[in-house]
Each structure stands twice: as structure tokens, then as C-alpha cells.
Scaffold this active site. Structure first.
Site, short mmCIF file in Angstrom:
data_model
loop_
_atom_site.label_atom_id
_atom_site.label_comp_id
_atom_site.label_asym_id
_atom_site.label_seq_id
_atom_site.Cartn_x
_atom_site.Cartn_y
_atom_site.Cartn_z
N GLY A 1 0.84 -1.19 0.00
CA GLY A 1 0.00 0.00 0.00
C GLY A 1 0.87 1.24 0.00
O GLY A 1 2.04 1.18 0.41
N GLN B 1 3.17 10.12 1.23
CA GLN B 1 4.46 9.42 1.34
C GLN B 1 5.42 9.77 0.20
O GLN B 1 6.62 9.56 0.32
CB GLN B 1 4.25 7.91 1.38
CG GLN B 1 3.50 7.42 2.62
CD GLN B 1 3.39 5.91 2.62
OE1 GLN B 1 2.46 5.36 2.06
NE2 GLN B 1 4.35 5.25 3.24
N CYS C 1 5.90 0.15 7.48
CA CYS C 1 5.54 1.31 6.67
C CYS C 1 6.76 1.71 5.84
O CYS C 1 7.85 1.81 6.38
CB CYS C 1 5.12 2.46 7.58
SG CYS C 1 4.69 3.96 6.70
N LEU C 2 6.54 1.95 4.55
CA LEU C 2 7.66 2.35 3.69
C LEU C 2 8.30 3.65 4.15
O LEU C 2 9.48 3.90 3.88
CB LEU C 2 7.18 2.50 2.24
CG LEU C 2 6.73 1.21 1.53
CD1 LEU C 2 6.21 1.53 0.13
CD2 LEU C 2 7.86 0.19 1.46
N HIS D 1 -4.42 1.70 7.39
CA HIS D 1 -3.08 2.30 7.48
C HIS D 1 -2.92 3.43 6.45
O HIS D 1 -2.44 4.52 6.78
CB HIS D 1 -2.05 1.20 7.26
CG HIS D 1 -0.62 1.64 7.29
ND1 HIS D 1 0.27 1.26 8.27
CD2 HIS D 1 0.09 2.44 6.43
CE1 HIS D 1 1.46 1.81 8.02
NE2 HIS D 1 1.37 2.52 6.91
N GLU D 2 -3.36 3.17 5.20
CA GLU D 2 -3.17 4.18 4.15
C GLU D 2 -4.08 5.40 4.38
O GLU D 2 -3.67 6.53 4.14
CB GLU D 2 -3.42 3.58 2.76
CG GLU D 2 -2.52 2.39 2.39
CD GLU D 2 -1.05 2.57 2.72
OE1 GLU D 2 -0.56 3.71 2.72
OE2 GLU D 2 -0.38 1.56 3.00
N HIS E 1 -2.57 7.69 6.78
CA HIS E 1 -1.59 8.57 6.15
C HIS E 1 -2.25 9.84 5.60
O HIS E 1 -1.69 10.93 5.68
CB HIS E 1 -0.89 7.86 4.99
CG HIS E 1 0.31 7.03 5.38
ND1 HIS E 1 1.40 7.57 6.02
CD2 HIS E 1 0.59 5.72 5.20
CE1 HIS E 1 2.30 6.61 6.22
NE2 HIS E 1 1.83 5.48 5.74
#
Ligand code: CO
Length: 148
Positions: free
Chosen positions: A50, A55, A94-95, A136-137, A140
Site C-alpha cells: 500500500g 508518502q 511502513c515504507l 493504514h493508508e 496517512h
């Protein structure tokens, strides 16, 4: 007019854009399509399941989700969770926070309302890992990191 878009990449952990509320998308135009394609490339390159636009430094309500069955990335614009059921603990990465893992309490099932790249609104359901990923996304998009 065709406006070339720079290649997007992950912004550093310290970037303010990760802590701001992202703005709704109002124009479903070529610029949006380029941002979406760019985000799919970044997610593929980074090996994520995702990705949210903040991000990569874009303060707009755009997320990419990997469909775990087809392994295809899907773009969702202005997503909203309209229904949720059950609770589960979920181990997340998380990236934007390389090397970190956090155990989060998440809804086990969610129904999401979101637009596709052409501005057509859809409703879809996700459970377990895919449900955690949507939550999660969307966090963000609200400036919330898993460590907050
Ligand atoms: Co993340």
C-alpha cells in the site's frame, strides 16, 4: 497541454507532509493519472502492499492498494471507511518508517467508499491484512503514522 511530471519517490521520515491532512482530489485529469501511475511505480519498486500520496510528497487523498489475489495495484481517490466490524491485532510496517514494526489494533473488516481514477465512486469490502492496509493508508491521508 501535456505537463510532464517529475518521477516521484518516498519523502524522508522527517517530512512535514507526512503529518498534514491531505486535500480531497477535485480534478480527475491527466495530472492525477500521472500521479497514480507514478505512485504505482514507487510501490512496486519499494515492494509495498500500500502507498498513500503524502508518502511521495503529494498532499492529496490518493492511495494505492495491492490486490493480494491478482497482485495488481489499484488506485483509490478520496477513500472513506463507511462501515467497520471486529477487531484484531496487526503487525505493521511502513515504507516511510524503514525497519520499524508496530503492533496495532485494527478493524477486522471494513467497507470503503472511494472513487476510481475517472471519478466514479465505488464501494468495496476488505478483511484481515487488506483491511489493515486500507486503514493504514487512510491514516496517512490524515497525517497519522503507525507510530503516532
Ligand atoms: Co505507511
Amino acid at each position: 497541454m501535456h505537463t510532464p511530471t517529475r518521477q516521484l519517490s518516498l519523502v524522508p521520515e522527517s517530512s512535514p507532509v507526512l503529518h498534514h491532512i491531505a486535500l480531497p482530489v477535485t480534478l480527475f485529469d491527466e495530472q492525477l493519472h500521472q500521479t497514480v501511475d507514478n505512485m504505482k511505480d514507487v510501490m512496486r519498486k519499494e515492494g509495498g502492499i500500500g502507498l498513500a500520496a503524502p508518502q511521495v510528497g503529494v498532499p492529496q487523498r490518493i492511495i494505492i492498494l495491492l490486490d493480494l489475489d491478482t497482485q495488481q495495484p489499484q488506485a483509490w481517490i478520496n477513500p472513506v471507511i463507511v462501515q467497520a466490524q471486529g477487531w484484531m491485532w496487526h503487525d505493521e510496517g511502513c515504507l516511510s518508517l524503514p525497519g520499524k514494526r508496530v503492533r496495532k489494533m485494527r478493524s477486522q473488516w471494513v467497507k470503503v467508499s472511494a472513487c476510481d481514477e475517472n471519478g466514479v465512486r465505488h464501494e468495496f469490502e476488505r478483511s484481515n491484512l487488506e483491511a489493515a492496509c486500507v486503514q493504514h493508508e487512510i491514516d496517512h491521508l490524515n497525517g497519522v503514522l503507525m507510530t503516532d
